[in-house]
Design an enzyme around this catalytic site. Structure first.
Site, PDB file in Angstrom:
ATOM      1  N   CYS A   2       0.826  -1.208   0.000  1.00 36.83           N
ATOM      2  CA  CYS A   2       0.000   0.000   0.000  1.00 36.83           C
ATOM      3  C   CYS A   2       0.862   1.261   0.000  1.00 36.83           C
ATOM      4  O   CYS A   2       1.966   1.270   0.543  1.00 36.83           O
ATOM      5  CB  CYS A   2      -0.865   0.027   1.246  1.00 36.83           C
ATOM      6  SG  CYS A   2      -1.871  -1.439   1.424  1.00 36.83           S
ATOM      7  N   ARG A  27       5.091   0.131  -6.345  1.00 34.68           N
ATOM      8  CA  ARG A  27       5.121  -0.678  -5.123  1.00 34.68           C
ATOM      9  C   ARG A  27       4.202  -1.892  -5.232  1.00 34.68           C
ATOM     10  O   ARG A  27       4.287  -2.799  -4.425  1.00 34.68           O
ATOM     11  CB  ARG A  27       4.675   0.180  -3.931  1.00 34.68           C
ATOM     12  CG  ARG A  27       5.611   1.342  -3.647  1.00 34.68           C
ATOM     13  CD  ARG A  27       4.986   2.288  -2.649  1.00 34.68           C
ATOM     14  NE  ARG A  27       4.717   1.640  -1.384  1.00 34.68           N
ATOM     15  CZ  ARG A  27       5.538   1.603  -0.354  1.00 34.68           C
ATOM     16  NH1 ARG A  27       6.699   2.208  -0.439  1.00 34.68           N
ATOM     17  NH2 ARG A  27       5.223   0.995   0.765  1.00 34.68           N
ATOM     18  N   TRP A  73      -2.921  -2.659  -1.555  1.00 37.93           N
ATOM     19  CA  TRP A  73      -2.508  -4.026  -1.885  1.00 37.93           C
ATOM     20  C   TRP A  73      -3.272  -4.894  -0.913  1.00 37.93           C
ATOM     21  O   TRP A  73      -3.000  -4.881   0.289  1.00 37.93           O
ATOM     22  CB  TRP A  73      -1.004  -4.139  -1.678  1.00 37.93           C
ATOM     23  CG  TRP A  73      -0.345  -5.342  -2.267  1.00 37.93           C
ATOM     24  CD1 TRP A  73      -0.008  -5.536  -3.572  1.00 37.93           C
ATOM     25  CD2 TRP A  73       0.105  -6.499  -1.553  1.00 37.93           C
ATOM     26  NE1 TRP A  73       0.626  -6.753  -3.714  1.00 37.93           N
ATOM     27  CE2 TRP A  73       0.707  -7.367  -2.503  1.00 37.93           C
ATOM     28  CE3 TRP A  73       0.074  -6.909  -0.224  1.00 37.93           C
ATOM     29  CZ2 TRP A  73       1.254  -8.595  -2.160  1.00 37.93           C
ATOM     30  CZ3 TRP A  73       0.619  -8.130   0.122  1.00 37.93           C
ATOM     31  CH2 TRP A  73       1.201  -8.961  -0.847  1.00 37.93           C
ATOM     32  N   ASN A  99      -1.978   2.247   5.903  1.00 35.28           N
ATOM     33  CA  ASN A  99      -1.117   1.103   5.564  1.00 35.28           C
ATOM     34  C   ASN A  99      -0.864   0.344   6.856  1.00 35.28           C
ATOM     35  O   ASN A  99      -0.535   0.958   7.872  1.00 35.28           O
ATOM     36  CB  ASN A  99       0.251   1.573   5.042  1.00 35.28           C
ATOM     37  CG  ASN A  99       0.158   2.259   3.708  1.00 35.28           C
ATOM     38  OD1 ASN A  99      -0.892   2.254   3.073  1.00 35.28           O
ATOM     39  ND2 ASN A  99       1.261   2.861   3.273  1.00 35.28           N
ATOM     40  N   GLY A 100      -0.971  -0.961   6.817  1.00 35.75           N
ATOM     41  CA  GLY A 100      -0.693  -1.739   8.028  1.00 35.75           C
ATOM     42  C   GLY A 100      -1.866  -2.631   8.373  1.00 35.75           C
ATOM     43  O   GLY A 100      -2.788  -2.825   7.575  1.00 35.75           O
ATOM     44  N   GLU A 478      19.447 -16.408  -7.139  1.00 39.91           N
ATOM     45  CA  GLU A 478      18.901 -15.120  -7.558  1.00 39.91           C
ATOM     46  C   GLU A 478      18.448 -15.176  -9.021  1.00 39.91           C
ATOM     47  O   GLU A 478      17.432 -14.569  -9.383  1.00 39.91           O
ATOM     48  CB  GLU A 478      19.954 -14.014  -7.345  1.00 39.91           C
ATOM     49  CG  GLU A 478      19.609 -12.656  -7.931  1.00 39.91           C
ATOM     50  CD  GLU A 478      18.340 -12.024  -7.374  1.00 39.91           C
ATOM     51  OE1 GLU A 478      17.753 -12.554  -6.421  1.00 39.91           O
ATOM     52  OE2 GLU A 478      17.908 -10.993  -7.928  1.00 39.91           O
ATOM     53  N   LYS A 482      14.709 -14.284 -10.195  1.00 34.24           N
ATOM     54  CA  LYS A 482      14.411 -13.228 -11.166  1.00 34.24           C
ATOM     55  C   LYS A 482      13.510 -13.770 -12.282  1.00 34.24           C
ATOM     56  O   LYS A 482      12.566 -13.133 -12.695  1.00 34.24           O
ATOM     57  CB  LYS A 482      15.741 -12.712 -11.744  1.00 34.24           C
ATOM     58  CG  LYS A 482      15.821 -11.287 -12.107  1.00 34.24           C
ATOM     59  CD  LYS A 482      16.130 -10.338 -10.977  1.00 34.24           C
ATOM     60  CE  LYS A 482      15.136 -10.317  -9.870  1.00 34.24           C
ATOM     61  NZ  LYS A 482      15.570  -9.727  -8.656  1.00 34.24           N
ATOM     62  N   GLU A 485       9.962 -14.347 -10.879  1.00 39.92           N
ATOM     63  CA  GLU A 485       9.275 -13.101 -10.551  1.00 39.92           C
ATOM     64  C   GLU A 485       8.670 -12.412 -11.762  1.00 39.92           C
ATOM     65  O   GLU A 485       7.540 -11.955 -11.714  1.00 39.92           O
ATOM     66  CB  GLU A 485      10.280 -12.097  -9.958  1.00 39.92           C
ATOM     67  CG  GLU A 485      10.503 -12.172  -8.503  1.00 39.92           C
ATOM     68  CD  GLU A 485      11.398 -11.028  -8.048  1.00 39.92           C
ATOM     69  OE1 GLU A 485      12.533 -10.926  -8.534  1.00 39.92           O
ATOM     70  OE2 GLU A 485      10.951 -10.248  -7.198  1.00 39.92           O
ATOM     71  N   HIS A 501      20.893 -36.031  -6.463  1.00 41.19           N
ATOM     72  CA  HIS A 501      20.213 -36.524  -5.260  1.00 41.19           C
ATOM     73  C   HIS A 501      18.711 -36.313  -5.344  1.00 41.19           C
ATOM     74  O   HIS A 501      18.018 -36.404  -4.329  1.00 41.19           O
ATOM     75  CB  HIS A 501      20.779 -35.836  -4.015  1.00 41.19           C
ATOM     76  CG  HIS A 501      22.219 -36.154  -3.777  1.00 41.19           C
ATOM     77  ND1 HIS A 501      22.648 -37.402  -3.376  1.00 41.19           N
ATOM     78  CD2 HIS A 501      23.346 -35.413  -3.935  1.00 41.19           C
ATOM     79  CE1 HIS A 501      23.963 -37.410  -3.271  1.00 41.19           C
ATOM     80  NE2 HIS A 501      24.415 -36.202  -3.619  1.00 41.19           N
ATOM     81  N   LYS A 600       6.813  -3.944  -4.138  1.00 36.61           N
ATOM     82  CA  LYS A 600       8.216  -3.540  -4.098  1.00 36.61           C
ATOM     83  C   LYS A 600       8.784  -3.645  -2.688  1.00 36.61           C
ATOM     84  O   LYS A 600       9.879  -4.127  -2.480  1.00 36.61           O
ATOM     85  CB  LYS A 600       8.356  -2.115  -4.623  1.00 36.61           C
ATOM     86  CG  LYS A 600       9.786  -1.584  -4.622  1.00 36.61           C
ATOM     87  CD  LYS A 600      10.670  -2.388  -5.551  1.00 36.61           C
ATOM     88  CE  LYS A 600      12.122  -1.945  -5.526  1.00 36.61           C
ATOM     89  NZ  LYS A 600      12.984  -2.999  -6.090  1.00 36.61           N
TER      90      LYS A 600
END
Ligand code: AGP
Length: 605
Positions: A2, A27, A73, A99-100, A478, A482, A485, A501, A600
């Site tokens: 948010c 964000r 969000w 927000n929260g 990473e 990427k 995502e 394995h 974000k």
């Protein structure tokens, strides 16, 4: 996550709020809304979906000079028009963006009684109704309501009866004041303020501010005044520009020669063949007293921490582990006086990383931060640290900040190594390696056409493997992150040694395997893993700094980075994997800068 924007001042509020919301888009969000005090009434427009849906709902521009806006969000309740913020009380006297998370929302609803008609499923709406039950001064009413709340908040409130004023408050979710000329702003993120001012004040947890066009005051929850100094931020607005590139992500990838240089600038001490990291707040004696290091972060910051662990351990011979910040804090960790703790974060606001930092400090541990966002909460709360200086990162997927995290770790490894057994000669060679890094990143960027071809060839794969060993493994992790995502291709990273394995069962001619091969002692062993994949008809894409002919024989494609030293070759390989993910996502038509479901800066648990 948010986002909040608030404006009071000489300009018409609506365009400023919409512009702020636009800048908060990166964000991640799923609904938006604004409330403006217009002709003595609060006018609110909200919409599920992207900002253009909200804009299309505004038939005639809303007049008025004071208002608040929000990108939501979804957490409590689906992304609908009703659940979008701002929320108002029944009489529409107050409008609130929040927000929260309010943990005691049921108890608060019980206090409010059965007569209230709620128009949303959100926890936030309760704030507006509680405010409506308070008499008296605006800021005091907000403070009284917040005193009843258990949970986290960054919030902004407008009051129809105080048409120039906004009250903002912070507890666990960032709020920044922007001081303009005849105008004041507040936002959850610098990006929304940068066009209007470079004078900002970060609120701390437990602080509220009353802002008016020409003045502001900050108070604490116990009503005492808090004295706050404004900080000046340089060249902010330019950094939020795409600079003619198709995506922020692309800009942030190609900017890396410059941003890595910014991380290094002023930090190489050629006289003593070491790094100069003034912000650590650690003396030479402190440095040699460090017996262990624990690195904490989330997502890409964690993978950067794993790469950093490998750099420090190999150079300084200090045992180092990197752990997910959230897991670390919940396992009642043992904190030791002779250990160093490092929290890594681009945003400096990630909830789990911040909570881990506080847990370590609560137990008396010393915490360094490797942080990008200047003045962020983690940056302010750590005992010392290294700013990355990569500039604001807008795209949800981290690229330039990740590279700068690794660069900062290389500097720290050099400093710790030189405070122990690393010779001046080796120190000088690492300095030269770091000096060459920006130029070598530029050379990696010239591989883009080859990388794009590989991306195009494998873009329809359902799954991909990324494998590497020791130094190469964090880069593989990473790289897989990427690709997942931004392209939504399922990707998994494994130590190359682990392939046989279990995961080898999944390797077929349909499963591209991206193999990370730094030119180091383990190269022959990783080449053997390539053979194993090849024997199962798996297509191999090699990312390497070695000129071994065997690699060319076994791989469908070889993406060769310039030869460099052991600290920086993983950094260069990381850039290849960023471009691979980028081109895969573009060729699949994905929303590169705002991938689905992601935010974000993750400011909730
Ligand atoms: C990076 O591409 C991710 N979007 C994510 O994993 C990110 O690195 C993580 O949320 C940590 O963020 P921070 O660096 O701002 O703390």
């Amino acid at each position: 996550m948010c986002g909040i924007i608030a404006y009071t001042g000489k300009q018409t509020a609506m365009p400023v709020l919409l512009d702020g919301l636009k800048r908060l888009e990166y964000r991640g969000y799923d609904s938006t809304g604004i409330s403006i005090i217009s002709r003595k009434r609060i006018k609110t427009v909200k919409a599920a979906g992207k900002l253009n849906v909200l804009e299309s709902k505004i038939d005639t521009p809303i007049t008025g000079h004071c208002g608040i806006g929000h990108t939501r969000w979804a957490t409590h309740g689906a992304p609908t028009d009703e659940n979008a913020h701002p929320h108002v009380d029944s009489a529409k006297r107050f409008a609130v963006v929040h927000n929260g998370i309010i943990e005691n929302v049921d108890a608060l609803k019980a206090i409010l009684g059965d007569d209230i008609t709620y128009t949303s499923e959100t926890d936030s709406e309760v704030i507006a109704h509680l405010l409506a039950q308070h008499e008296g001064d605006f800021i005091d009413a907000v403070r009284d309501v917040l005193a009843q709340i258990i949970g986290t908040y960054g919030l902004a409130v407008i009051d129809q009866q105080n048409p120039d004023q906004i009250v903002v408050a912070r507890n666990g979710s960032p709020v920044i004041l922007g001081i303009g000329d005849g105008e004041m702003l507040a936002a959850s993120d610098m990006s929304a303020l940068s066009r209007y001012t470079n004078q900002v004040i970060h609120l701390d947890d437990g602080e509220l501010a009353l802002i008016e066009p020409e003045s502001f005051k900050v108070v604490r929850m116990d009503a005492t005044l808090a004295h706050k100094e404004a900080i000046t931020l340089s060249n902010q607005a330019a950094n939020y520009d795409r600079g003619g590139h198709p995506h922020y992500l692309y800009k942030e990838i190609v900017d890396q020669p410059e941003t890595a240089q910014q991380t290094i600038n002023g930090r190489l001490d050629e006289r003593f063949s070491t790094a100069r990291l003034g912000g650590l707040n650690l003396s030479a004696r402190d440095l040699i007293g460090i017996k262990r290091i624990t690195i904490l972060g989330c997502g890409s910051a964690l993978y950067a921490g794993m790469a950093g662990a490998s750099m420090i351990e190999s150079l300084a011979r200090i045992p180092v582990v990197a752990e997910p910040a959230a897991e670390f804090r919940y396992r009642n960790p043992v904190i030791e006086q002779d250990s160093l703790y490092i929290v890594v974060s681009q945003s400096g606001e990630t909830f789990d990383s911040l909570a881990a930092l506080r847990e370590v400090q609560r137990k008396g541990g010393f915490v360094l931060g490797i942080v990008n966002s200047v003045g962020s909460t983690i940056a302010r709360e750590v005992d010392g640290g290294i700013y990355m200086h990569a500039g604001p990162e807008v795209s949800v997927a981290s690229t330039k900040a990740y590279t700068s995290m690794l660069t900062a770790f290389a500097l720290l490894a050099l400093l710790l190594g030189r405070s122990r057994d690393v010779s001046p000669q080796l120190g000088t060679s690492i300095i030269n390696e770091l000096k060459a890094l920006p130029e070598n990143i530029s050379k990696v960027l010239t591989l883009e056409t080859d990388i794009a071809k590989v991306a195009d060839r494998y873009k329809n794969s359902h799954s991909a493997f990324f494998i590497g060993r020791t130094n190469g493994l964090p880069i593989a992790l990473e790289g897989a992150q990427k690709l997942k995502e931004i392209s939504y291709i399922h990707a998994e990273a494994y130590p190359a040694s682990e392939l046989k394995h279990g995961p080898l069962a999944l390797v077929t001619e349909e499963t591209p395997c991206i193999v990370i091969l730094p030119d180091d002692d383990l190269l022959p062993k990783t080449i053997s893993s390539m053979e194993e994949i090849k024997a199962r008809s798996g297509p191999v894409i090699a990312v390497t700094s070695s000129d071994s002919k065997r690699i060319d024989k076994l791989a469908e494609a070889v993406l060769r980075v310039p030869a460099s030293g052991p600290l920086t070759q993983p950094i260069l390989m990381g850039v290849v994997l960023q471009l691979l993910a980028y081109h895969s996502a573009v060729s699949l038509g994905r929303d590169v800068d705002q991938p689905r479901n992601l935010a974000k800066s993750v400011t909730v648990e």
